[in-house]
Design a protein around this motif. Structure first.
Motif, short mmCIF file in Angstrom:
data_model
loop_
_atom_site.label_atom_id
_atom_site.label_comp_id
_atom_site.label_asym_id
_atom_site.label_seq_id
_atom_site.Cartn_x
_atom_site.Cartn_y
_atom_site.Cartn_z
N ILE A 33 24.65 23.11 76.29
CA ILE A 33 25.76 22.83 75.37
C ILE A 33 26.61 24.09 75.26
O ILE A 33 26.10 25.18 74.97
N TRP A 34 27.90 23.92 75.49
CA TRP A 34 28.87 25.03 75.47
C TRP A 34 29.87 24.76 74.36
O TRP A 34 30.45 23.66 74.29
N ALA A 35 30.07 25.74 73.49
CA ALA A 35 31.05 25.62 72.40
C ALA A 35 31.86 26.90 72.37
O ALA A 35 31.35 27.95 71.98
N SER A 36 33.10 26.82 72.80
CA SER A 36 33.96 28.00 72.89
C SER A 36 35.04 27.96 71.82
O SER A 36 35.90 27.07 71.83
N LYS A 37 34.99 28.92 70.91
CA LYS A 37 36.01 29.07 69.87
C LYS A 37 36.20 27.80 69.07
O LYS A 37 37.32 27.46 68.69
N SER A 38 35.12 27.07 68.83
CA SER A 38 35.22 25.84 68.06
C SER A 38 34.40 25.89 66.77
O SER A 38 34.81 25.35 65.76
N VAL A 39 33.25 26.56 66.79
CA VAL A 39 32.38 26.58 65.61
C VAL A 39 33.06 27.24 64.43
O VAL A 39 32.88 26.83 63.28
N HIS A 40 33.89 28.24 64.69
CA HIS A 40 34.51 28.95 63.56
C HIS A 40 35.58 28.10 62.85
O HIS A 40 36.10 28.50 61.83
N HIS A 41 35.89 26.93 63.39
CA HIS A 41 36.80 26.02 62.71
C HIS A 41 36.07 25.08 61.76
O HIS A 41 36.70 24.21 61.15
N LEU A 42 34.77 25.23 61.63
CA LEU A 42 33.97 24.38 60.75
C LEU A 42 33.54 25.17 59.53
O LEU A 42 33.13 26.33 59.65
N GLY A 43 33.63 24.55 58.37
CA GLY A 43 33.32 25.27 57.14
C GLY A 43 31.92 25.84 57.14
O GLY A 43 31.70 27.00 56.78
#
Length: 309
Positions: A138-148
């Motif tokens: 699972i790859w998550a690039s610059k997306s987790v920081h958009h979640l509260g």
């Protein structure tokens, strides 16, 4: 919300998705991601060497073959298509909340000859992740920081891993440098001031997210708290010396233009005037024409493994 693989540069949003910390975020998560599609595609092209290197590093962390991979917050599918090439036996799923960007991902997969193994899944994050299924990577690039709740998001991503699988989160790194400190117009140190303005905007963005929680962004520790083991980090350099080639210049120009608009209220009149000149296609001092434009950045990937049952 939707996350996108993109760069967080001192010129734009990132996020990615890319992303992108010198985040270029506005003061609220009201961004029209569909309209940003062309720039995200340019970013994916520019950062291809980085993702290819990251994929090779991740290969060494995996205990077995990759049959299924998820690109979470995929945007137009830059990483999804590269992972399809890197792991030729894998089905790769681009997961995003913007239909127009997933359409771009399908078109991109067709252009690159991997449409038979890249599919898309429309889902808001993190609640829609369950429908994407499990994966070895699972790859998550610059997306987790958009979640509260960033830790909660990592917990959900970790739960979607198959035993022995790897979760890789691209967050942080080093802000791109693209110009000398003194560019001959305005006050020296423009990029440093843009960085500071973006950090303020990023803090405001994070504070305004639903369910926002303050988190020490120690990504290896957060991956460990999600139940994963062997957390480690590695940074990948993108070094494009001056004079920058035309496609990279056009990407930089687009990033700067969006940044100038979104940070206008955070900059003084002198810096706004300097940005106007940098963006003027007819100005010899502009980024489309000056000879000293380069690109130097680092993307940091944090990865950890789900223990075997």
């Amino acid at each position: 919300m939707t996350g996108h693989q993109h760069t967080h540069t001192h010129h734009t949003h990132t996020h990615s998705h890319s992303h992108g910390h010198g985040h270029g975020h506005g003061d609220a998560e009201d961004f029209d991601w569909a309209s940003f599609g062309p720039v995200l595609e340019q970013s994916a092209d520019l950062h291809t060497p980085v993702v290819e290197q990251a994929a090779e590093w991740l290969r060494g962390l995996l205990s077995g073959p990759v049959r299924r991979a998820l690109d979470v917050g995929s945007g137009p599918g830059g990483a999804a298509c590269l992972f399809a090439r890197a792991f030729p036996d894998a089905e790769v799923v681009a997961v995003d909340g913007t239909p127009e960007l997933l359409a771009r991902a399908r078109d991109r997969a067709a252009r690159l000859g991997v449409a038979d193994r890249v599919r898309t899944h429309l889902a808001d994050l993190p609640d829609g992740l369950a429908g994407a299924g499990e994966a070895e990577l699972i790859w998550a690039s610059k997306s987790v920081h958009h979640l509260g709740d960033q830790q909660g998001a990592l917990n959900r991503l970790a739960a979607a891993l198959r035993p022995g699988g790897v979760l890789a989160v691209a967050e942080g790194g080093l802000q791109p440098r693209v110009l000398p400190r003194d560019i001959g117009i305005g006050r020296p140190g423009l990029l440093t001031r843009l960085d500071a303005a973006q950090e303020e905007g990023y803090a405001d963005m994070r504070a305004g997210l639903p369910g926002a929680e303050e988190t020490v962004e120690d990504w290896p520790a957060m991956l460990t708290a999600a139940g994963l083991t062997g957390a480690r980090s590695k940074s990948f350099l993108l070094d494009l010396p001056a004079p920058l080639d035309p496609p990279a210049r056009r990407f930089l120009h687009a990033e700067l233009a969006r940044l100038a608009e979104r940070l206008a209220d955070r900059l003084d009149a002198t810096d706004r005037a300097t940005l106007d000149r940098l963006l003027d296609p007819d100005d010899e001092a502009g980024v489309l024409r000056r000879p000293d434009v380069f690109w130097l950045s680092a993307t940091t990937v944090h990865a950890a493994v789900r223990p075997a049952d």
